[in-house]
Design a protein around this motif. Structure first.
Motif, PDB file in Angstrom:
ATOM      1  N   LEU A  81       0.818  -1.204   0.000  1.00 15.89           N
ATOM      2  CA  LEU A  81       0.000   0.000   0.000  1.00 15.89           C
ATOM      3  C   LEU A  81       0.852   1.254   0.000  1.00 15.89           C
ATOM      4  CD1 LEU A  81      -2.987  -0.413  -0.004  1.00 15.89           C
ATOM      5  CD2 LEU A  81      -3.046   0.343   2.356  1.00 15.89           C
TER       6      LEU A  81
ATOM      7  N   THR B 295       4.034   1.585  -0.655  1.00 19.27           N
ATOM      8  CA  THR B 295       4.906   1.732  -1.825  1.00 19.27           C
ATOM      9  C   THR B 295       4.125   2.305  -2.986  1.00 19.27           C
ATOM     10  OG1 THR B 295       5.806  -0.353  -1.074  1.00 19.27           O
ATOM     11  CG2 THR B 295       6.697   0.543  -3.089  1.00 19.27           C
ATOM     12  N   ILE B 296       2.895   1.791  -3.169  1.00 13.19           N
ATOM     13  CA  ILE B 296       2.093   2.299  -4.279  1.00 13.19           C
ATOM     14  C   ILE B 296       1.716   3.753  -4.027  1.00 13.19           C
ATOM     15  CG2 ILE B 296      -0.119   2.076  -5.451  1.00 13.19           C
ATOM     16  CD1 ILE B 296       0.139  -0.868  -5.292  1.00 13.19           C
ATOM     17  N   ALA B 297       1.313   4.044  -2.784  1.00  8.91           N
ATOM     18  CA  ALA B 297       0.904   5.406  -2.466  1.00  8.91           C
ATOM     19  C   ALA B 297       2.052   6.377  -2.710  1.00  8.91           C
ATOM     20  CB  ALA B 297       0.436   5.474  -1.021  1.00  8.91           C
ATOM     21  N   GLU B 298       3.260   5.951  -2.377  1.00  5.47           N
ATOM     22  CA  GLU B 298       4.413   6.839  -2.547  1.00  5.47           C
ATOM     23  C   GLU B 298       4.773   7.051  -4.000  1.00  5.47           C
ATOM     24  OE1 GLU B 298       8.079   5.829  -0.550  1.00  5.47           O
ATOM     25  OE2 GLU B 298       6.876   5.404   1.232  1.00  5.47           O
ATOM     26  N   ASN B 299       4.606   5.999  -4.792  1.00  8.91           N
ATOM     27  CA  ASN B 299       5.234   6.012  -6.105  1.00  8.91           C
ATOM     28  C   ASN B 299       4.299   6.287  -7.259  1.00  8.91           C
ATOM     29  OD1 ASN B 299       8.179   5.183  -5.836  1.00  8.91           O
ATOM     30  ND2 ASN B 299       7.059   3.885  -4.406  1.00  8.91           N
ATOM     31  N   VAL B 300       2.997   6.163  -6.995  1.00 11.76           N
ATOM     32  CA  VAL B 300       2.116   6.322  -8.148  1.00 11.76           C
ATOM     33  C   VAL B 300       1.823   7.800  -8.377  1.00 11.76           C
ATOM     34  CG1 VAL B 300      -0.160   5.810  -9.048  1.00 11.76           C
ATOM     35  CG2 VAL B 300       1.138   4.071  -7.872  1.00 11.76           C
TER      36      VAL B 300
END
Lengths: 772, 147
Positions: free
Chosen positions: B140, B142-147
């Protein structure tokens, strides 16, 4: 003995820890460990020297499949152990100077130690499965050693080549060992020995032999698998010295020698060994004199020497095996020494070009002495050990009397030796004589750690040459006995009198020296010899690999073009095709309506909600709506689980659904606004695929209800959950107890997935940062 | 808990939600532990418990922001994965020390209050619990940071 090998491995890993705390100049002190091992093995010489006794060490490992950690010490394995630890010690000392200050010196020593352990395990194993494991370990560890300069692309490539070729051979070896094991019903080598007749009489003997030889030949760099060996010269020189003089490539020779009493049927065995060994030795010898890179010369002369050993084992007579045992030692001594000398020069002036190097004799007296002696031993000048080796080789080829075969064998042995003589002179003497080029005039004195190891090896060549009986009584007789089987007692003599062999030796030396003066190594000669590489299988394999790559590229482009919808369609279509075919072809379709429970009103409501939510999902033009609708579908499924008494499933499904929606929403904000990309045609295609898939799954579900399920297992779980596992919730008891292993592995899969997401996305960001 | 408002803020900016979250977070986590512990007797278990606990954190990250949720941890949630895995594996290996085959359930003779009997299976489940939290939060965040 098991403890000893485990100790070597542990020791190897311990050196890894040294790295950060110990200055690299102290690394030479760990050479004491291989030296102690060497002394340990030396202590067995008196016990084993008459060759009548073998020492066994047994440890059960997996008795149910006949795999045990049995180790056997006889003449052959003792000789190899001595070479591995003895030359290993010198390599350890040498490396501490050669790679001083290298940031990864500790890793190097670890790889070296692991390799040494694997080699020791290989030569000591008495069980074919254990033998195979150590065999593969030598391939793996040598991969690390050859690719040690891992920032150099060509080093990585040659390491991969060496690994693939020897690894491929490993598969074949395994196949043949397994068949041998199943024919005899034994896995221990000394038991198999007594079954050699049943193996040789078996109808699959030809296949066993071919597979076995493929394993041994790839390892020993026999033609046409030789090409990995020159490539492996990308390794640091101590590695080349160790791998190619006494260990890695000799492992194949060891294997052939070890299995000679088992597989030598006097016909197929000798023919293939003679053929392959003969071709290899001439091929390698011919190649080595035209090279100008010192290591290249040594690489090809190693190939040639290995061919010679295979050739001698192929002749298979008492004398030939005796000669091969001697030549193993001869070659190990002079080749290790020459490699180390090459490394020393390379270390001092960073050059290995034979056309440039000359005149180092004055600057490096110890090294020059070592070079001279080794070259003489390689050339087979009297009073060196090489002379005795060569005499024996000629004697064994001449043994057959005046027949075509004997003459043919002798001729190719002579030709090979002429070129080998020349290669020895090139590598051992040429760099030291003549005039020192001006640009090298500032070369300082060599460190003792670099000069001494080759010197010790050279002195040994001389000592064994002058007092051959020491080594003969000590070990060679016992080695020959291990290979040949019968008790023999041959004597090594310095002087045999004027015989044909002596005349041939003289001829070899003369012609070798002549070749040395005639052939000028240059760029042109390199090009001349490299023209022959077109026939080498490396070329063909490289082409094949390229073709495979192109195919994979096209295939991937077709099926996995990084559009999620295409991935899904491919997966779903494949599934429909496979399962649908099986279902309609093999299963009598029938629907059993009797056992279905009555339709309840609230189920109908849930069903209607689900359908509405699905329609919403596919028709909406807002992503958020679509995702929320999918969430609704998920929750409806939870409800169905609840209705049918699966609270655990419902809970999990509920939580998962919530998280999925959340995840979508997180990504959603960043997406561009909704675009209608699909036209009617694509929509129709998708509709057909999804309807087909849904129908198929429904059919399968209905069929599953019809076919009588085995209730035994679920009853067992239900009945025993409390008595055996003290739990009342059967689902959970299955998860954490009965099928705990599954759960454990599933959590691992989850973790890998999380790490995958983490590293993929993190890596991506880093990439962007660096490009900005 | 002042936050700079800009168009990039993607959390649901609601005071009510934030205040509620402050109380809900510990409650949901307690509930998840409850679910975890009762697993052996009633519906529940490590997997569901872990999912519920992660939902608590997800809720928090909605009310505030992923960064602030991450600040609740003293270490990266990624570390929960090896922790949980080791716990599971150790509890699977524990019977070996007692001379039993691997993964045999071993239990304390005495029951513990509330929890009931405590055994290796419980620790195994706790390991699963940690792994699930670690996995979900890692993905979660990682996606929140990178998307």
């Amino acid at each position: 003995m098991l403890l000893l090998i485990v100790f070597v491995f542990v020791f190897a890993f311990l050196t890894l820890l040294l790295g950060k705390f110990v200055h690299s100049k102290f690394f030479k002190f760990i050479s004491i460990v291989p030296f102690l091992l060497f002394l340990f093995f030396t202590s067995f010489i008196p016990l084993l020297k008459d060759g009548t006794k073998n020492i066994f060490y047994r440890t059960e490992w997996m008795p149910s499949i006949g795999v045990s950690l049995d180790f056997k010490l006889d003449g052959l394995s003792l000789l190899f152990s001595l070479m591995i630890t003895g030359i290993g010690t010198l390599i350890y000392i040498y490396t501490s100077s050669y790679l001083r200050g290298h940031p990864y010196l500790n890793r190097f020593y670890t790889y070296l130690g692991l390799f040494m352990g694997a080699m020791l395990g290989l030569v000591l194993s008495d069980n074919i499965i254990t033998l195979f494991i150590f065999w593969e370990l030598t391939s793996v560890t040598s991969y690390f050693l050859i690719g040690f300069n891992n920032e150099d692309e060509s080093a990585r490539k040659s390491a991969l080549w060496a690994f693939s070729i020897t690894g491929l051979g490993g598969f074949f070896l395994l196949a043949s060992l397994v068949v041998i094991g199943s024919i005899t019903g034994e896995t221990s080598i000394h038991e198999i020995l007594s079954h050699s007749n049943s193996i040789q009489g078996h109808e699959a003997f030809g296949l066993i032999l071919v597979f076995f030889l493929l394993g041994a030949f790839t390892k020993s760099a026999q033609f046409p698998f030789h090409f990995w060996l020159p490539g492996a010269m990308k390794a640091p020189t101590p590695v080349s010295a160790y791998l190619h003089s006494a260990t890695m490539v000799k492992a194949g020779i060891y294997l052939l020698a070890r299995f000679t009493p088992i597989l030598n049927d006097g016909d197929l065995w000798s023919k293939s060994l003679l053929l392959v060994g003969g071709v290899t030795m001439v091929y390698g010898a011919f190649h080595c004199v035209f090279r100008k890179d010192l290591k290249g010369i040594l690489a090809y002369s190693t190939i040639s020497a290995l061919g010679m050993l295979v050739f001698l084992l192929g002749i298979g007579t008492e004398l030939a095996i005796y000669a091969s045992s001697v030549f193993i030692v001869v070659h190990a001594l002079y080749k290790a020494s020459l490699f180390l000398i090459t490394g020393a020069i390379d270390h001092a002036v960073h050059n290995r070009d034979i056309t440039i190097l000359s005149g180092f004799g004055e600057k490096m007296p110890i090294l020059a002495t070592a070079g001279f002696i080794s070259a003489l031993s390689c050339a087979g000048i009297p009073l060196t050990f090489g002379f005795i080796g060569k005499e024996l080789i000629y004697e064994s080829t001449l043994e057959g009397g005046v027949t075509y075969l004997a003459i043919g064998l002798t001729v190719i042995a002579v030709v090979t030796n002429i070129f080998l003589t020349c290669s020895g002179l090139l590598a051992g003497i040429k760099p030291f004589i003549g005039e020192l080029p001006k640009k090298f005039s500032k070369v300082g004195k060599l460190e003792l750690g670099i000069a001494l190891p080759p010197f010790i090896l050279a002195v040994l060549s001389l000592v064994f040459g002058v007092f051959p009986n020491w080594i003969n009584q000590g070990i060679i007789n016992s080695v020959t006995r291990s290979i040949y089987g019968d008790f023999i007692n041959l004597d090594l003599k310095i002087w045999h009198g004027v015989t044909t062999a002596l005349l041939l030796s003289g001829l070899t030396i003369l012609l070798g020296v002549a070749v040395y003066f005639i052939v000028r190594q240059s760029h042109n000669s390199m090009r001349f010899i490299e023209r022959f590489e077109v026939f080498a299988p490396q070329h063909m394999i490289e082409k094949l690999i390229e073709k495979i790559r192109v195919f994979a590229y096209r295939y991937t482009g077709l099926t996995q073009n990084s559009y999620l919808r295409i991935y899904l369609i491919v997966i779903v279509l494949f599934f429909i095709g496979l399962v649908g075919y099986k279902l309609f072809a093999d299963v009598p379709l029938q629907v059993n309506t009797e056992d279905l429970s009555a339709f309840r009103s609230y189920e109908l409501i849930v069903f209607i909600i689900t359908v509405i939510a699905i329609l919403f999902t596919i028709s909406t033009s807002s992503r958020l709506t679509a995702i929320a609708s999918i969430g609704v579908v998920g929750y409806c499924i939870c409800l169905i689980f609840v209705f049918y008494g699966a609270p655990d499933l419902a809970m999990t499904q509920f939580a998962i659904d919530t998280l999925t929606v959340v995840l979508f929403v997180l990504v959603l904000f960043k997406l561009p606004s909704f675009l209608k990309l699909s036209n009617r045609r694509i929509q129709a295609r998708d509709a057909i695929v999804s309807i087909a898939f849904g129908t198929l799954i429904s059919l399968i579900t209905l069929q599953a209800l019809v076919s009588p399920a085995d209730k035994e297992i679920s009853r067992f779980y239900a009945e025993n959950a409390y008595t055996l596992a003290k739990g009342k919730n059967v689902v959970n008891v299955i998860l954490v107890d009965f099928r705990g292993f599954d759960t454990l592995i599933e959590t691992m899969v989850l973790s890998i997935a999380a790490l995958g997401v983490f590293s993929l996305l993190k890596y991506n960001t880093k990439d962007e940062e660096s490009s900005e | 808990m002042k936050k700079v408002q800009n168009s990039e803020t993607r959390h649901l900016d609601s005071t009510i939600l934030r205040t509620a979250t402050n109380y809900l977070l510990p409650l949901i986590i307690m509930f998840s532990i409850f679910v975890l512990l009762r697993g052996h007797y009633l519906s529940g278990g490590g997997f569901v418990g872990g999912l519920i606990a992660s939902i608590a954190f997800v809720l928090h990250s909605y009310a505030y922001s992923p960064k602030e949720t991450l600040a609740l941890f003293r270490f990266s949630p990624l570390r929960l994965i090896p922790t949980g895995l080791s716990l599971s594996i150790l509890s699977a290996l524990l019977p070996i020390l007692l001379g039993l085959p691997i993964m045999t359930g071993v239990w304390f003779a005495e029951d513990v209050v509330v929890i009931g009997s405590v055994g290796s299976a419980l620790f195994f489940d706790i390991g699963v619990y940690f792994v699930v939290i670690g996995v979900v939060l890692t993905i979660l965040f990682t996606i929140a940071e990178n998307v």
